[in-house]
Design a protein around this motif. Structure first.
Motif, PDB file in Angstrom:
ATOM      1  N   ILE A 134       3.475  18.059  57.100  1.00 58.25           N
ATOM      2  CA  ILE A 134       3.255  16.648  57.367  1.00 58.25           C
ATOM      3  C   ILE A 134       1.853  16.241  56.908  1.00 58.25           C
ATOM      4  N   SER A 135       1.724  14.977  56.572  1.00 62.27           N
ATOM      5  CA  SER A 135       0.441  14.406  56.172  1.00 62.27           C
ATOM      6  C   SER A 135       0.104  13.248  57.093  1.00 62.27           C
ATOM      7  N   THR A 136      -1.167  13.136  57.436  1.00 62.50           N
ATOM      8  CA  THR A 136      -1.649  12.043  58.270  1.00 62.50           C
ATOM      9  C   THR A 136      -3.122  11.833  57.943  1.00 62.50           C
ATOM     10  N   THR A 137      -3.855  11.194  58.828  1.00 64.10           N
ATOM     11  CA  THR A 137      -5.286  10.978  58.604  1.00 64.10           C
ATOM     12  C   THR A 137      -6.087  11.432  59.812  1.00 64.10           C
ATOM     13  N   VAL A 138      -7.364  11.671  59.584  1.00 65.90           N
ATOM     14  CA  VAL A 138      -8.262  12.049  60.667  1.00 65.90           C
ATOM     15  C   VAL A 138      -8.267  10.981  61.757  1.00 65.90           C
ATOM     16  N   GLY A 139      -8.288   9.715  61.363  1.00 70.84           N
ATOM     17  CA  GLY A 139      -8.320   8.634  62.345  1.00 70.84           C
ATOM     18  C   GLY A 139      -7.105   8.618  63.244  1.00 70.84           C
ATOM     19  N   LYS A 140      -5.923   8.821  62.667  1.00 70.93           N
ATOM     20  CA  LYS A 140      -4.713   8.840  63.483  1.00 70.93           C
ATOM     21  C   LYS A 140      -4.713  10.011  64.456  1.00 70.93           C
ATOM     22  N   PRO A 234      -0.305  15.237  75.992  1.00 72.98           N
ATOM     23  CA  PRO A 234       0.491  14.056  75.619  1.00 72.98           C
ATOM     24  C   PRO A 234       0.062  13.555  74.246  1.00 72.98           C
ATOM     25  N   PHE A 235       1.042  13.150  73.443  1.00 69.73           N
ATOM     26  CA  PHE A 235       0.754  12.800  72.056  1.00 69.73           C
ATOM     27  C   PHE A 235       1.765  11.768  71.590  1.00 69.73           C
ATOM     28  N   ASP A 236       1.278  10.651  71.097  1.00 70.28           N
ATOM     29  CA  ASP A 236       2.136   9.576  70.594  1.00 70.28           C
ATOM     30  C   ASP A 236       2.414   9.803  69.109  1.00 70.28           C
ATOM     31  N   TRP A 237       3.624  10.201  68.797  1.00 73.00           N
ATOM     32  CA  TRP A 237       3.993  10.497  67.411  1.00 73.00           C
ATOM     33  C   TRP A 237       4.395   9.245  66.624  1.00 73.00           C
ATOM     34  N   THR A 238       4.468   8.102  67.291  1.00 75.14           N
ATOM     35  CA  THR A 238       4.862   6.873  66.608  1.00 75.14           C
ATOM     36  C   THR A 238       3.888   6.547  65.478  1.00 75.14           C
ATOM     37  N   ASP A 239       4.399   6.427  64.260  1.00 75.40           N
ATOM     38  CA  ASP A 239       3.607   6.082  63.071  1.00 75.40           C
ATOM     39  C   ASP A 239       2.490   7.092  62.776  1.00 75.40           C
ATOM     40  N   PHE A 240       2.610   8.276  63.306  1.00 79.29           N
ATOM     41  CA  PHE A 240       1.577   9.287  63.054  1.00 79.29           C
ATOM     42  C   PHE A 240       1.753   9.961  61.691  1.00 79.29           C
ATOM     43  N   ILE A 241       2.980  10.280  61.340  1.00 77.43           N
ATOM     44  CA  ILE A 241       3.258  11.016  60.104  1.00 77.43           C
ATOM     45  C   ILE A 241       3.375  10.040  58.938  1.00 77.43           C
ATOM     46  N   ASP A 242       2.522  10.197  57.949  1.00 76.48           N
ATOM     47  CA  ASP A 242       2.568   9.352  56.759  1.00 76.48           C
ATOM     48  C   ASP A 242       3.555   9.883  55.721  1.00 76.48           C
ATOM     49  N   GLU A 243       3.716  11.183  55.681  1.00 73.19           N
ATOM     50  CA  GLU A 243       4.569  11.814  54.676  1.00 73.19           C
ATOM     51  C   GLU A 243       4.973  13.189  55.190  1.00 73.19           C
ATOM     52  N   GLN A 244       6.179  13.628  54.845  1.00 72.07           N
ATOM     53  CA  GLN A 244       6.574  14.979  55.214  1.00 72.07           C
ATOM     54  C   GLN A 244       7.430  15.602  54.121  1.00 72.07           C
ATOM     55  N   VAL A 245       7.259  16.904  53.962  1.00 70.11           N
ATOM     56  CA  VAL A 245       7.996  17.675  52.969  1.00 70.11           C
ATOM     57  C   VAL A 245       8.603  18.865  53.691  1.00 70.11           C
ATOM     58  N   VAL A 246       9.896  19.080  53.503  1.00 69.93           N
ATOM     59  CA  VAL A 246      10.585  20.202  54.126  1.00 69.93           C
ATOM     60  C   VAL A 246      10.617  21.355  53.141  1.00 69.93           C
ATOM     61  N   GLY A 247      10.310  22.558  53.627  1.00 71.15           N
ATOM     62  CA  GLY A 247      10.343  23.734  52.776  1.00 71.15           C
ATOM     63  C   GLY A 247      10.731  24.949  53.571  1.00 71.15           C
ATOM     64  N   ARG A 248      10.923  26.064  52.897  1.00 74.00           N
ATOM     65  CA  ARG A 248      11.267  27.309  53.559  1.00 74.00           C
ATOM     66  C   ARG A 248      10.672  28.461  52.768  1.00 74.00           C
ATOM     67  N   GLU A 249      10.119  29.400  53.481  1.00 72.41           N
ATOM     68  CA  GLU A 249       9.648  30.612  52.805  1.00 72.41           C
ATOM     69  C   GLU A 249      10.841  31.339  52.215  1.00 72.41           C
ATOM     70  N   GLN A 250      10.759  31.654  50.935  1.00 69.04           N
ATOM     71  CA  GLN A 250      11.806  32.405  50.274  1.00 69.04           C
ATOM     72  C   GLN A 250      11.268  33.774  49.904  1.00 69.04           C
TER      73      GLN A 250
END
Length: 253
Positions: A134-140, A234-250
């Motif tokens: 996941i990607s976010t910012t320091v401020g968030k 406690p953590f508010d995840w609303t609008d926290f994640i700017d981008e996400q990439v799904v992957g798996r170790e192969q």
């Protein structure tokens, strides 16, 4: 500007606001403390982290964030949080003084400022399970770990760019004089020490979130679990994640 210089400049801003009569829970003071506790990382600075997907989904569903204790045994590295086991001798009683207790209450999460993941990142952090970056910012992140309703928010959360050092330099920190030199009323120098990492990991470009659980008035619904190994806040995840990439170790492919 170095991390300490950025911290001191922001701390001067805190003093200026205090002199002008701003309260601790004023928006101006809150933002200034966030800036101070970020050691020069701006609120729009992008950060990224690979989570195991099932743990991330569980935290999101329960509106919490889970952090492991910053501990050499848990992190399987004897040089993690290097001041944690430092002791001195009381000259009056002759008994040991546990100086490391000042940093044993730190819990931490590793983030990176590297924009793109490397294949070895997935191998290191997915542990063979489905994972999400996941990607976010320091401020968030700071908005969520430093709650303005927490009267001790200014001591609670820190985000600091890791300082990479050769192992012998980190080992040299593990002595009483180092701890005494880092004791200050705000805790910043101790947080910086907990973000000292062996240089062999420098390619990770880590930014470390530190959360100090030692204060009496912990936020409601925060709890330590797994015999002290994990902290859930406690953590508010609303609008926290700017981008996400799904992957798996192969492995082996």
């Amino acid at each position: 500007m170095g991390k300490l210089e950025a911290y001191e400049e922001a701390q001067n801003g805190v003093r200026a606001l205090d002199f002008r009569g701003y309260a601790i829970d004023s928006p101006e003071m809150y933002r200034q403390y966030q800036s101070r506790n970020s050691f020069g990382l701006g609120p729009d600075h992008r950060i990224h982290r690979i989570f195991q997907k099932n743990y991330l989904e569980d935290d999101i569903a329960n509106q919490r964030l889970t952090l492991p204790r910053a501990n050499a045994t848990i992190w399987k590295d004897p040089l993690e949080n290097p001041l944690a086991d430092v002791e001195d001798i009381d000259v009056v009683t002759g008994r040991p003084i546990c100086l490391g207790s000042l940093v044993r209450s730190f819990f931490a999460l590793c983030w990176t400022q590297r924009e793109f993941a490397k294949p070895e990142d997935w191998a290191s952090f997915s542990h063979g399970a489905e994972a999400v970056r996941i990607s976010t910012t320091v401020g968030k992140l700071m908005d969520r770990v430093m709650s303005i309703t927490d009267p001790e928010y200014m001591f609670r959360g820190w985000i600091v760019g890791v300082e990479y050092k050769e192992p012998h330099l980190i080992q040299a920190m593990q002595n009483p004089s180092e701890v005494y030199a880092r004791i200050d009323s705000q805790g910043a120098l101790l947080a910086m020490a907990a973000a000292s990492v062996r240089s062999q990991f420098s390619s990770e470009e880590e930014v470390r979130l530190l959360y100090d659980q030692s204060f009496n008035r912990a936020p409601i619904k925060s709890r330590v679990i797994k015999n002290g190994k994990l902290l859930q806040i406690p953590f508010d995840w609303t609008d926290f994640i700017d981008e996400q990439v799904v992957g798996r170790e192969q492995a082996g492919t």
